[in-house]
Design a protein around this motif. Structure first.
Motif, short mmCIF file in Angstrom:
data_model
loop_
_atom_site.label_atom_id
_atom_site.label_comp_id
_atom_site.label_asym_id
_atom_site.label_seq_id
_atom_site.Cartn_x
_atom_site.Cartn_y
_atom_site.Cartn_z
N SER A 20 0.83 -1.20 0.00
CA SER A 20 0.00 0.00 0.00
C SER A 20 0.86 1.26 0.00
O SER A 20 0.62 2.19 -0.77
CB SER A 20 -0.92 -0.01 1.22
OG SER A 20 -1.75 1.14 1.24
N ILE A 56 -4.99 -2.68 -4.13
CA ILE A 56 -5.32 -1.42 -3.45
C ILE A 56 -6.83 -1.24 -3.41
O ILE A 56 -7.41 -0.86 -2.38
CB ILE A 56 -4.65 -0.23 -4.16
CG1 ILE A 56 -3.11 -0.35 -4.09
CG2 ILE A 56 -5.10 1.09 -3.53
CD1 ILE A 56 -2.56 -0.44 -2.69
N SER A 93 -5.41 -2.86 5.63
CA SER A 93 -4.15 -2.44 6.24
C SER A 93 -4.39 -1.45 7.38
O SER A 93 -3.54 -1.28 8.26
CB SER A 93 -3.22 -1.82 5.20
OG SER A 93 -3.72 -0.58 4.73
N TYR A 136 0.59 7.83 2.34
CA TYR A 136 -0.82 8.01 2.01
C TYR A 136 -1.31 9.38 2.46
O TYR A 136 -2.00 10.09 1.71
CB TYR A 136 -1.64 6.90 2.68
CG TYR A 136 -3.13 7.04 2.55
CD1 TYR A 136 -3.76 6.85 1.32
CD2 TYR A 136 -3.92 7.37 3.65
CE1 TYR A 136 -5.13 6.98 1.20
CE2 TYR A 136 -5.30 7.49 3.54
CZ TYR A 136 -5.90 7.29 2.31
OH TYR A 136 -7.25 7.43 2.18
N SER A 165 -6.64 -2.97 0.30
CA SER A 165 -5.80 -2.03 1.07
C SER A 165 -6.47 -1.52 2.33
O SER A 165 -5.80 -1.17 3.31
CB SER A 165 -5.37 -0.85 0.19
OG SER A 165 -6.49 -0.06 -0.18
#
Length: 223
Positions: A77, A131, A138, A156, A135
């Motif tokens: 990620s 993703i 996560s 991110y 994701s």
């Protein structure tokens, strides 16, 4: 842009891994085959034992790079968002018009991902599938606050902040720039998920992207 990207190293927070997988042939193989296996069977069914069998290596060798499959997902990620960040910077750098810059930024984070000749051990379309589909696992965990304090989500958050700053270039008085930026990023992933799994509740089909929708939404919101 492709030439510049090929000369750059995608940086992932070093606390996520034990040994940087980019520093060895085995490490790159773990990433390459890990992406393929997660995309094929899903994160829940994925194990290091299965990955070890796929790469013809001991399960213990994978643990020298990542302490858990959760950390591997965090790595993938973070790598993806760092790759997006490079594209955001490079593709908007020379655009002086604020509206055009915002449109380009939205395009970068909402468009379909295509394979290219950079970072050949990482299949970008397959990583993008992960993703979209995996994701959120996560950070939708009990440990999310601790992981955040450790800096696992820094890349991110930088992407969100960059888009927020571009929104403020268009309208510096808009009070919800961060919320809107995060809505673009998260909402785009959700729209891509819907068109693959719940096509009856989205206007986007097959290879289409929600780019125009988010450009329209943002411009109508901040004008």
């Amino acid at each position: 842009m492709e030439n510049l990207l090929s000369a750059l190293k995608i940086s992932v927070p070093d606390k996520i891994f034990i040994k940087d997988p980019e520093t060895s042939v085995l490490g790159k193989k773990i990433i390459e085959q890990g992406i393929q296996l997660i995309d094929e069977i899903g994160f829940e069914a994925f194990t290091f034992k299965k990955l070890g069998a796929k790469i013809s290596s001991n399960e213990s060798s994978i643990y020298r790079y990542f302490e858990s499959k959760h950390k591997l997902l965090l790595y993938l990620s973070s790598w993806y968002w760092a790759w997006i960040e490079y594209q955001l910077v490079i593709e908007t750098f020379s655009i002086s018009n604020a509206d055009e810059k915002l449109e380009k930024a939205i395009d970068v984070v909402t468009r379909n991902v295509k394979e290219d000749d950079n970072f050949l051990h990482i299949n970008k379309p397959l990583l993008y599938n992960i993703i979209i589909n995996e994701s959120s696992k996560s950070f939708l965990t009990k440990e999310v606050d601790l992981d955040n304090k450790k800096g696992y989500f820094e890349v991110y958050k930088r992407v969100i902040t960059r888009i927020s700053n571009i929104i403020l270039e268009v309208n510096k008085k808009y009070p919800f720039a961060l919320s809107l930026a995060s809505t673009i990023v998260i909402g785009s992933l959700h729209q891509h998920f819907l068109k693959s799994h719940f096509p009856l509740i989205t206007n986007y089909k097959t290879s289409e992207t929600p780019t125009n929708f988010f450009i329209h939404l943002v411009k109508a919101t901040i004008k």
